[in-house]
Design a protein around this motif. Sequence first.
Motif, PDB file in Angstrom:
ATOM      1  N   ILE A  82      45.059  49.009  26.633  1.00 40.26           N
ATOM      2  CA  ILE A  82      46.496  48.163  26.801  1.00 40.26           C
ATOM      3  C   ILE A  82      46.615  47.131  27.832  1.00 40.26           C
ATOM      4  N   ALA A  83      46.123  47.350  28.948  1.00 39.17           N
ATOM      5  CA  ALA A  83      46.177  46.615  30.286  1.00 39.17           C
ATOM      6  C   ALA A  83      45.429  45.161  29.999  1.00 39.17           C
ATOM      7  N   GLU A  84      44.185  45.382  29.070  1.00 36.30           N
ATOM      8  CA  GLU A  84      43.298  44.308  28.841  1.00 36.30           C
ATOM      9  C   GLU A  84      44.507  43.683  27.983  1.00 36.30           C
ATOM     10  N   GLY A  85      45.067  44.232  26.779  1.00 42.31           N
ATOM     11  CA  GLY A  85      45.768  43.424  25.865  1.00 42.31           C
ATOM     12  C   GLY A  85      47.111  42.772  26.541  1.00 42.31           C
ATOM     13  N   ALA A  86      47.773  43.346  27.598  1.00 42.85           N
ATOM     14  CA  ALA A  86      49.192  43.044  28.083  1.00 42.85           C
ATOM     15  C   ALA A  86      48.729  41.888  29.138  1.00 42.85           C
ATOM     16  N   TYR A  87      47.856  42.081  30.100  1.00 48.91           N
ATOM     17  CA  TYR A  87      47.558  41.500  31.250  1.00 48.91           C
ATOM     18  C   TYR A  87      46.476  40.693  31.376  1.00 48.91           C
ATOM     19  N   GLY A  88      45.323  40.940  30.374  1.00 42.14           N
ATOM     20  CA  GLY A  88      44.169  40.201  30.437  1.00 42.14           C
ATOM     21  C   GLY A  88      43.132  40.719  31.465  1.00 42.14           C
ATOM     22  N   ARG A  89      43.499  41.924  31.898  1.00 44.49           N
ATOM     23  CA  ARG A  89      42.645  42.680  32.703  1.00 44.49           C
ATOM     24  C   ARG A  89      42.880  44.115  32.841  1.00 44.49           C
ATOM     25  N   SER A  90      41.895  44.861  33.250  1.00 45.43           N
ATOM     26  CA  SER A  90      42.031  46.471  33.202  1.00 45.43           C
ATOM     27  C   SER A  90      42.203  46.724  34.624  1.00 45.43           C
ATOM     28  N   ASP A  91      41.991  46.102  35.460  1.00 40.57           N
ATOM     29  CA  ASP A  91      42.085  46.471  37.103  1.00 40.57           C
ATOM     30  C   ASP A  91      43.515  46.157  37.648  1.00 40.57           C
ATOM     31  N   ILE A  92      44.343  47.113  37.521  1.00 39.93           N
ATOM     32  CA  ILE A  92      45.992  46.623  37.571  1.00 39.93           C
ATOM     33  C   ILE A  92      46.593  47.510  38.600  1.00 39.93           C
ATOM     34  N   ALA A  93      47.447  47.024  39.296  1.00 31.19           N
ATOM     35  CA  ALA A  93      48.241  47.886  40.380  1.00 31.19           C
ATOM     36  C   ALA A  93      48.542  49.357  39.982  1.00 31.19           C
TER      37      ALA A  93
END
Length: 219
Positions: free
Chosen positions: A144-155
């Motif tokens: 979901i992070a990859e789809g929403a923010y373009g990356r999986s390493d999120i805050a």
Amino acid sequence: MNISQQPAVARPRARGTERSVARRAELIAIGRKLFADTSYDALSMDDIARQAQVAKGLIYYYFQSKRGYYLAIIQDSVTDLVTFAASGLELPAVDRVHRTVDSYLRFAEHHQAAYRTIVSGGVGFDAEVHAIRDGVREAIVATIAEGAYGRSDIAPLARMGLLSWVCSVEGATLDWIDHSELSRETMRELLVKALGGVLRAIEELDPAYPAPQPARRDA
């Protein structure tokens, strides 16, 4: 002399390994069908061997125990789910989310006993099943992070927001497969819209993570 001997030893081992991997995969495929909607406690090793039409000793040889066999089946099923969810990078974000949620619901619908085991953590506190469940959660969060923010390493805040949604999906999906009052399509749309609310809440608390704008679809 040693060098010339190595290929002769390596080849039989390789063939044996290939046969073993294929046989193990075959037993897991059989087990996936047997446990699709039958609980762990409902099948004995004798039942499994009889229905699979194999010697009980063969299952022990590859998996050591009934529990080892069941864990291998669950892990294999989960791997398929996670692999499918992580694919489709070429799709627009909204389409990918729909695809991921739909595949998740399909898995729960067609592997109900395994899904209940994963979400509930197994019999008592089963560390290995918990690890499988946590791995699924992290994989879905990353997708979901990859789809929403373009990356999986999120805050941490964004991750916790997505994780809270995944955990709520687990509970809702358990109820859905038990009662089946909604179609999978309706359930999918409900969960996707709930995710939209979570993404907007994340943006409100941390503007560095703006919620993706849904693409307009032709009527």
